[in-house]
Design a protein around this motif. Structure first.
Motif, PDB file in Angstrom:
ATOM      1  N   THR A  79     -53.835 -85.349 -69.513  1.00 23.19           N
ATOM      2  CA  THR A  79     -53.087 -86.015 -70.578  1.00 23.19           C
ATOM      3  C   THR A  79     -53.680 -85.672 -71.938  1.00 23.19           C
ATOM      4  OG1 THR A  79     -54.490 -87.989 -70.452  1.00 23.19           O
ATOM      5  CG2 THR A  79     -52.559 -87.896 -68.986  1.00 23.19           C
ATOM      6  N   PRO A  80     -52.908 -85.873 -73.014  1.00 26.40           N
ATOM      7  CA  PRO A  80     -53.477 -85.639 -74.360  1.00 26.40           C
ATOM      8  C   PRO A  80     -54.712 -86.484 -74.630  1.00 26.40           C
ATOM      9  CG  PRO A  80     -51.076 -85.814 -74.472  1.00 26.40           C
ATOM     10  CD  PRO A  80     -51.464 -86.167 -73.067  1.00 26.40           C
ATOM     11  N   GLN A  81     -54.762 -87.687 -74.080  1.00 27.05           N
ATOM     12  CA  GLN A  81     -55.948 -88.525 -74.289  1.00 27.05           C
ATOM     13  C   GLN A  81     -57.169 -87.910 -73.608  1.00 27.05           C
ATOM     14  OE1 GLN A  81     -52.985 -89.579 -73.321  1.00 27.05           O
ATOM     15  NE2 GLN A  81     -52.310 -90.813 -75.077  1.00 27.05           N
ATOM     16  N   GLU A  82     -56.991 -87.373 -72.409  1.00 30.82           N
ATOM     17  CA  GLU A  82     -58.116 -86.732 -71.721  1.00 30.82           C
ATOM     18  C   GLU A  82     -58.566 -85.475 -72.458  1.00 30.82           C
ATOM     19  OE1 GLU A  82     -57.053 -85.971 -67.714  1.00 30.82           O
ATOM     20  OE2 GLU A  82     -56.939 -88.083 -67.125  1.00 30.82           O
ATOM     21  N   ARG A  83     -57.625 -84.710 -73.003  1.00 29.80           N
ATOM     22  CA  ARG A  83     -58.013 -83.511 -73.742  1.00 29.80           C
ATOM     23  C   ARG A  83     -58.766 -83.863 -75.016  1.00 29.80           C
ATOM     24  NH1 ARG A  83     -52.922 -81.690 -71.786  1.00 29.80           N
ATOM     25  NH2 ARG A  83     -51.858 -82.431 -73.677  1.00 29.80           N
ATOM     26  N   ARG A  84     -58.338 -84.926 -75.695  1.00 28.21           N
ATOM     27  CA  ARG A  84     -59.038 -85.323 -76.917  1.00 28.21           C
ATOM     28  C   ARG A  84     -60.428 -85.870 -76.619  1.00 28.21           C
ATOM     29  NH1 ARG A  84     -53.814 -87.171 -78.707  1.00 28.21           N
ATOM     30  NH2 ARG A  84     -54.260 -89.217 -77.823  1.00 28.21           N
ATOM     31  N   SER A  85     -60.578 -86.520 -75.476  1.00 30.44           N
ATOM     32  CA  SER A  85     -61.880 -87.097 -75.129  1.00 30.44           C
ATOM     33  C   SER A  85     -62.804 -86.096 -74.441  1.00 30.44           C
ATOM     34  CB  SER A  85     -61.685 -88.311 -74.213  1.00 30.44           C
ATOM     35  OG  SER A  85     -61.039 -87.932 -72.999  1.00 30.44           O
TER      36      SER A  85
END
Length: 523
Positions: free
Chosen positions: A301-307
């Motif tokens: 997910t975009p959240q996992e990529r950002r984190s």
């Protein structure tokens, strides 16, 4: 006559005084307005020259970044090719094929003609697969040395494996090698952009301060480069500090790529492991498989990529910073400082006294700011865009044309552009795709011109990211560096104050950075 004239002048002396005063005031006002206009024109011309100078410096800095990446990339390429010797696995498969053909020829001579055509079809498939792997193949120098050291027998110095095991190793190694080089190229590009733009910003401030310190009436023009004369510059323009800071790319070139390779290899085994090399794979399915690998590496997910934290791949832990400088030749080796192998985990160095390089506050600030930029959300966003560009070039251009025999989309004129209905139905054997990836691994690392680096240069957000780094925090940089030349007590007080306000400064700087980034990226 004279008396009447005197009387007339006496009667109108007030009018004459008022008129002269008005004329004088008008002249003074006109001269004032004219001087302001000239001053405004001069200021506009100076601003235009300063902006042009800044733009020229920035463009030159970006060209230096590209040249630096192309100069450093072969170092990692050599390490990756040596760690994943696809060509040697191909030689082992060729040797097994030759042995099988020799045994088959002996059986045919003793038993007569074959009664079934089944084995011949299998042999034909193997021959086509080997032919695709042999076409335009490359042999790395280290692999040739290993082969010659074993007496010309590729499998002599390695454990014997079955044909299925060799094909599995070939499949995983060829895909992992190409993907690892794409990740390394993207990470190296971003790290180099951050390093050189941070130094370019500081050097620009130093040149501005140096220019402002000279009197405008000074007719002497100095053509000497005095950037390296003083070891302690007010704005951090220290040659030794800059060299040490740039040396930290050694970590990615000699250690970080291995961590990337291990993560990519795990994802490739999970996605491509069950596939048979003789299986026909549609182009759409191949794109989906590659996307699955990327999601396992970068995040679903975009959240996992950002984190996702990329800092450990790009910069060493603080306990290993001195080791990096010693391994790169920037510091002389010490008898009381020992480190284990470079490939060992970061927690394995022998405890030692605090690193002396931490005493260099400009270097410490550069490393801290680099870490903050790497951990910022825009970094992962730009990295995703760079990976999109490189993987798209590999899949939609190279594999599409070489393995699937489809026309390159970029070679079709826009006037004659028609929807390609057969591209989704086109199929190619996985062995042919592996052959293309094997060749492209050499192109990624040593291609001239490097099409993958050109694809990265085409990402406009990368230049916007560099512009944010180059142009932001000028005032903060000046205030932070102006106090570095004080006395020891003043510096100690400044360090205490920095520790007290560190969290607030970092939050403010991050907020300003993201605000400028959103404004530039939205254009």
């Amino acid at each position: 006559m004279i008396a009447s004239t005197r009387r007339w002048l006496r009667r109108n002396r007030t009018n004459f005084a008022v008129g002269v005063s008005v004329l004088g005031a008008g002249y003074v006002a006109g001269q004032y307005v004219l001087s302001k206009v000239v001053e405004a024109r001069q200021r506009m011309a100076e601003d235009r020259v300063a902006k042009e100078n800044l733009r020229r410096r920035f463009q030159q800095n970006q060209e230096d970044c590209t040249i630096t990446v192309l100069a450093l990339l072969p170092t990692t390429t050599e390490n990756v090719l040596e760690a994943l010797p696809v060509e040697l696995i191909t030689q082992d498969l060729q040797q097994k094929k030759a042995e099988r053909l020799g045994r088959s020829a002996g059986c045919l001579d003793s038993a007569g003609p074959p009664q079934s055509s089944g084995p011949s079809s299998v042999t034909d498939d193997d021959g086509k697969s080997f032919a695709s792997l042999q076409t335009d193949s490359y042999i790395h120098a280290s692999q040739m040395a290993a082969s010659s050291a074993s007496g010309g027998e590729p499998g002599a110095s390695r454990p014997m494996k079955s044909k299925a095991q060799l094909w599995t190793d070939l499949k995983i190694s060829s895909i992992t090698r190409a993907f690892t080089l794409l990740y390394t190229l993207s990470l190296l590009t971003l790290l180099t952009r951050i390093q050189l733009n941070l130094l370019g910003r500081r050097n620009y401030l130093s040149s501005v301060v140096s220019t402002a310190s000279h009197s405008p009436q000074d007719p002497i023009i100095s053509l000497e480069n005095r950037d390296d004369d003083n070891a302690v510059q007010a704005y951090g323009n220290d040659f030794e500090t800059n060299r040490k800071f740039l040396t930290f790319s050694w970590w990615l070139l000699h250690r970080g790529w291995r961590d990337v390779m291990e993560k990519v290899e795990s994802a490739v085994r999970a996605v491509f492991g069950p596939l048979n090399p003789r299986e026909d794979i549609p182009l759409e399915k191949l794109s989906a498989l590659i996307l699955d690998v990327r999601m396992r590496v970068e995040g679903t997910t975009p959240q996992e990529r950002r984190s996702h934290q990329w800092l450990s791949y790009l910069l060493p832990p603080q306990d290993w910073e001195e080791m990096v400088l010693r391994e790169s030749g920037m510091l002389k080796s010490s008898s009381n400082t020992q480190y284990t192998s470079v490939t060992s985990p970061p927690s394995s160095p022998v405890p030692a006294s605090p690193s002396p390089l931490l005493a260099s506050r400009p270097l410490r600030r550069l490393l801290d700011e680099t870490s903050d930029l790497i951990e910022s959300p825009p970094f992962t966003q730009i990295l995703t865009l760079l990976l999109d560009a490189t993987f798209s070039h590999l899949t939609d251009h190279q594999i599409r044309t070489d393995a699937y025999k489809l026309p390159d989309p970029s070679s079709i004129p826009r006037v004659q552009e028609v929807p390609d209905l057969d591209s989704g139905l086109a199929k190619a054997k996985l062995a042919n795709i592996l052959a293309v990836m094997t060749r492209q691994a050499h192109v990624i690392g040593n291609g001239v011109p490097n099409r993958y680096a050109q694809a990265i240069e085409g990402v406009k957000e990368l230049e916007a990211f560099a512009a944010v780094i180059y142009s932001s925090h000028f005032e903060f940089e000046a205030l932070r560096d102006s106090g570095s030349s004080g006395t020891g007590e003043a510096q100690e007080e400044e360090v205490k104050e920095e520790k007290k306000q560190e969290s607030g400064v970092v939050d403010a700087a991050t907020g300003m950075f993201e605000t400028v980034w959103v404004r530039i990226a939205g254009r």
